[in-house]
Motif scaffolding. Structure first.
Motif, PDB file in Angstrom:
ATOM      1  N   ASP A 178      -4.741 -10.777  -8.009  1.00 37.43           N
ATOM      2  CA  ASP A 178      -5.401  -9.475  -8.221  1.00 37.43           C
ATOM      3  C   ASP A 178      -6.246  -9.093  -7.009  1.00 37.43           C
ATOM      4  N   SER A 179      -6.955 -10.091  -6.450  1.00 44.16           N
ATOM      5  CA  SER A 179      -7.778  -9.814  -5.271  1.00 44.16           C
ATOM      6  C   SER A 179      -6.918  -9.406  -4.084  1.00 44.16           C
ATOM      7  N   LEU A 180      -5.812 -10.137  -3.888  1.00 43.15           N
ATOM      8  CA  LEU A 180      -4.906  -9.782  -2.794  1.00 43.15           C
ATOM      9  C   LEU A 180      -4.286  -8.406  -3.009  1.00 43.15           C
ATOM     10  N   PHE A 181      -3.962  -8.068  -4.252  1.00 44.65           N
ATOM     11  CA  PHE A 181      -3.379  -6.752  -4.553  1.00 44.65           C
ATOM     12  C   PHE A 181      -4.375  -5.642  -4.227  1.00 44.65           C
ATOM     13  N   GLU A 182      -5.645  -5.890  -4.670  1.00 40.01           N
ATOM     14  CA  GLU A 182      -6.683  -4.898  -4.370  1.00 40.01           C
ATOM     15  C   GLU A 182      -6.858  -4.728  -2.862  1.00 40.01           C
ATOM     16  N   GLN A 183      -6.837  -5.861  -2.148  1.00 41.79           N
ATOM     17  CA  GLN A 183      -6.965  -5.784  -0.692  1.00 41.79           C
ATOM     18  C   GLN A 183      -5.785  -5.043  -0.078  1.00 41.79           C
ATOM     19  N   SER A 184      -4.582  -5.337  -0.602  1.00 40.78           N
ATOM     20  CA  SER A 184      -3.390  -4.651  -0.075  1.00 40.78           C
ATOM     21  C   SER A 184      -3.456  -3.159  -0.359  1.00 40.78           C
ATOM     22  N   GLN A 185      -3.997  -2.786  -1.543  1.00 44.09           N
ATOM     23  CA  GLN A 185      -4.144  -1.371  -1.868  1.00 44.09           C
ATOM     24  C   GLN A 185      -5.144  -0.700  -0.932  1.00 44.09           C
ATOM     25  N   GLU A 186      -6.251  -1.392  -0.686  1.00 45.13           N
ATOM     26  CA  GLU A 186      -7.247  -0.853   0.234  1.00 45.13           C
ATOM     27  C   GLU A 186      -6.665  -0.691   1.639  1.00 45.13           C
ATOM     28  N   LEU A 187      -5.895  -1.708   2.065  1.00 42.33           N
ATOM     29  CA  LEU A 187      -5.259  -1.608   3.376  1.00 42.33           C
ATOM     30  C   LEU A 187      -4.251  -0.465   3.419  1.00 42.33           C
ATOM     31  N   LEU A 188      -3.523  -0.281   2.298  1.00 45.96           N
ATOM     32  CA  LEU A 188      -2.554   0.820   2.232  1.00 45.96           C
ATOM     33  C   LEU A 188      -3.261   2.167   2.327  1.00 45.96           C
ATOM     34  N   PHE A 189      -4.366   2.288   1.553  1.00 44.59           N
ATOM     35  CA  PHE A 189      -5.138   3.534   1.607  1.00 44.59           C
ATOM     36  C   PHE A 189      -5.689   3.775   3.016  1.00 44.59           C
ATOM     37  N   GLU A 190      -6.193   2.715   3.655  1.00 43.25           N
ATOM     38  CA  GLU A 190      -6.721   2.828   5.007  1.00 43.25           C
ATOM     39  C   GLU A 190      -5.626   3.212   5.988  1.00 43.25           C
ATOM     40  N   TYR A 191      -4.457   2.620   5.807  1.00 39.49           N
ATOM     41  CA  TYR A 191      -3.312   2.944   6.671  1.00 39.49           C
ATOM     42  C   TYR A 191      -2.939   4.414   6.539  1.00 39.49           C
ATOM     43  N   ARG A 192      -2.872   4.876   5.282  1.00 36.56           N
ATOM     44  CA  ARG A 192      -2.522   6.280   5.058  1.00 36.56           C
ATOM     45  C   ARG A 192      -3.584   7.211   5.652  1.00 36.56           C
ATOM     46  N   ARG A 193      -4.873   6.809   5.518  1.00 33.86           N
ATOM     47  CA  ARG A 193      -5.948   7.613   6.105  1.00 33.86           C
ATOM     48  C   ARG A 193      -5.811   7.678   7.621  1.00 33.86           C
ATOM     49  N   VAL A 194      -5.522   6.531   8.233  1.00 35.18           N
ATOM     50  CA  VAL A 194      -5.358   6.488   9.685  1.00 35.18           C
ATOM     51  C   VAL A 194      -4.159   7.329  10.112  1.00 35.18           C
ATOM     52  N   VAL A 195      -3.060   7.239   9.332  1.00 33.71           N
ATOM     53  CA  VAL A 195      -1.874   8.040   9.653  1.00 33.71           C
ATOM     54  C   VAL A 195      -2.190   9.527   9.562  1.00 33.71           C
ATOM     55  N   ASP A 196      -2.893   9.920   8.478  1.00 28.93           N
ATOM     56  CA  ASP A 196      -3.265  11.343   8.333  1.00 28.93           C
ATOM     57  C   ASP A 196      -4.166  11.791   9.476  1.00 28.93           C
ATOM     58  N   GLU A 197      -5.132  10.932   9.832  1.00 27.01           N
ATOM     59  CA  GLU A 197      -6.033  11.273  10.930  1.00 27.01           C
ATOM     60  C   GLU A 197      -5.267  11.389  12.245  1.00 27.01           C
ATOM     61  N   TYR A 198      -4.320  10.502  12.447  1.00 32.73           N
ATOM     62  CA  TYR A 198      -3.485  10.556  13.650  1.00 32.73           C
ATOM     63  C   TYR A 198      -2.682  11.856  13.707  1.00 32.73           C
ATOM     64  N   GLU A 199      -2.094  12.222  12.563  1.00 29.16           N
ATOM     65  CA  GLU A 199      -1.317  13.464  12.526  1.00 29.16           C
ATOM     66  C   GLU A 199      -2.206  14.663  12.813  1.00 29.16           C
ATOM     67  N   ASN A 200      -3.403  14.670  12.229  1.00 27.30           N
ATOM     68  CA  ASN A 200      -4.332  15.781  12.481  1.00 27.30           C
ATOM     69  C   ASN A 200      -4.742  15.837  13.947  1.00 27.30           C
ATOM     70  N   LEU A 201      -5.037  14.656  14.501  1.00 24.09           N
ATOM     71  CA  LEU A 201      -5.419  14.614  15.915  1.00 24.09           C
ATOM     72  C   LEU A 201      -4.268  15.048  16.805  1.00 24.09           C
ATOM     73  N   LYS A 202      -3.062  14.671  16.430  1.00 20.86           N
ATOM     74  CA  LYS A 202      -1.892  15.066  17.224  1.00 20.86           C
ATOM     75  C   LYS A 202      -1.703  16.579  17.206  1.00 20.86           C
ATOM     76  N   VAL A 203      -1.855  17.172  16.008  1.00 19.53           N
ATOM     77  CA  VAL A 203      -1.748  18.639  15.905  1.00 19.53           C
ATOM     78  C   VAL A 203      -2.832  19.310  16.741  1.00 19.53           C
ATOM     79  N   TYR A 204      -4.078  18.782  16.648  1.00 20.85           N
ATOM     80  CA  TYR A 204      -5.191  19.365  17.407  1.00 20.85           C
ATOM     81  C   TYR A 204      -4.970  19.200  18.908  1.00 20.85           C
ATOM     82  N   ASN A 205      -4.538  17.996  19.312  1.00 19.65           N
ATOM     83  CA  ASN A 205      -4.293  17.758  20.739  1.00 19.65           C
ATOM     84  C   ASN A 205      -3.195  18.662  21.276  1.00 19.65           C
ATOM     85  N   ASP A 206      -2.149  18.864  20.453  1.00 14.46           N
ATOM     86  CA  ASP A 206      -1.074  19.778  20.869  1.00 14.46           C
ATOM     87  C   ASP A 206      -1.611  21.197  21.022  1.00 14.46           C
TER      88      ASP A 206
END
Length: 260
Positions: A53-81
């Motif tokens: 359960d602890s590992l699952f929660e950690q994996s979920q948090e990492l997944l959420f963080e990954y998605r946040r980073v991906v969204d931030e990257y996409e936003n930064l890419k659009v802004y940089n363009d």
């Protein structure tokens, strides 16, 4: 004999009972051991599940963080363009301005000699034209020459004033115009009313209405006007000043020469 047999049976029974009791004790010990092991297994399973359960929660948090980073990257890419497009547009504008500046310098090299030629032509025209406000017109030409040598006057302003001078010259050739002035004739300075019909004719009449003159553009001299034209000249001056209604008049005409 019978008593012996009975005793033997009792002893056997006792032995059997003790054997059963010993077996039950052993079984009970085994069951307790099994229960302990099962408890340990349950405890281990619980710990394992907690880790899962602890590992699952950690994996979920990492997944959420990954998605946040991906969204931030996409936003930064659009802004940089977007910023890059702005920079490219600004660079293009700067390049265009530089080309215009370079073109202005090249244009100035061609315009400045043209302006000097325009001033020379204007002065020549005034000299050959009817002497309508001749002194003020020549003073205008002199001012144009002065501004051509003034470092604080831009090329565009110099050109504007030259074109205004040409426009003023054009205005002299339109309509009936009368104005007061002094006429030099026969060594005398005479107060007169000048009259000109565009550039077709220039005449003058003394303020007492007794004498008149006409400018001969071919000879460049003033000539006395025949008395028969005095009334017509008086009428023409009044029409120019809108003191009387327009009417047909008869006046002599000398054609003006064109500047070469």
């Amino acid at each position: 004999m019978t008593k012996v047999i009975n005793k033997s049976k009792i002893a056997a029974a006792l032995v059997g009972m003790f054997a059963i009791a010993g077996s039950a004790t052993v079984a009970a010990q085994q069951i307790s051991t099994l229960q302990n092991e099962e408890a340990k297994i349950h405890t281990a399973d619980k710990r394992s599940q907690e880790k899962i359960d602890s590992l699952f929660e950690q994996s979920q948090e990492l997944l959420f963080e990954y998605r946040r980073v991906v969204d931030e990257y996409e936003n930064l890419k659009v802004y940089n363009d977007h910023v890059q497009r702005l920079v490219d547009d600004q660079n293009a504008s700067l390049a265009s301005l530089q080309r215009q500046i370079d073109g202005i310098e090249a244009t100035k090299q061609g315009v400045v000699p043209l302006m000097y030629k325009m001033i020379d032509a204007l002065e020549q025209f005034v000299q050959l034209d009817l002497p309508i406000h001749k002194e003020s017109r020549l003073e205008r030409v002199a001012r144009l020459r002065d501004i051509m040598g003034a470092s604080n006057v831009t090329t565009s302003e110099q050109f504007r004033q030259i074109t205004e001078a040409y426009q003023a010259e054009m205005d002299y050739g339109a309509g009936l115009i009368a104005y007061e002035g002094k006429l030099q004739f026969g060594g005398e300075e005479i107060a007169v009313d000048y009259f000109h019909l565009g550039r077709v004719a220039l005449l003058a009449q003394s303020t007492d209405l007794k004498n008149g003159w006409i400018y001969n553009n071919n000879s460049g001299e003033w000539e006395a006007l025949d008395d028969s034209y005095l009334n017509s000249l008086t009428q023409a001056i009044r029409m120019a000043r809108k003191q009387t209604a327009p009417d047909l008049i008869k006046l002599p005409i000398y054609a003006a020469e064109r500047a070469e």
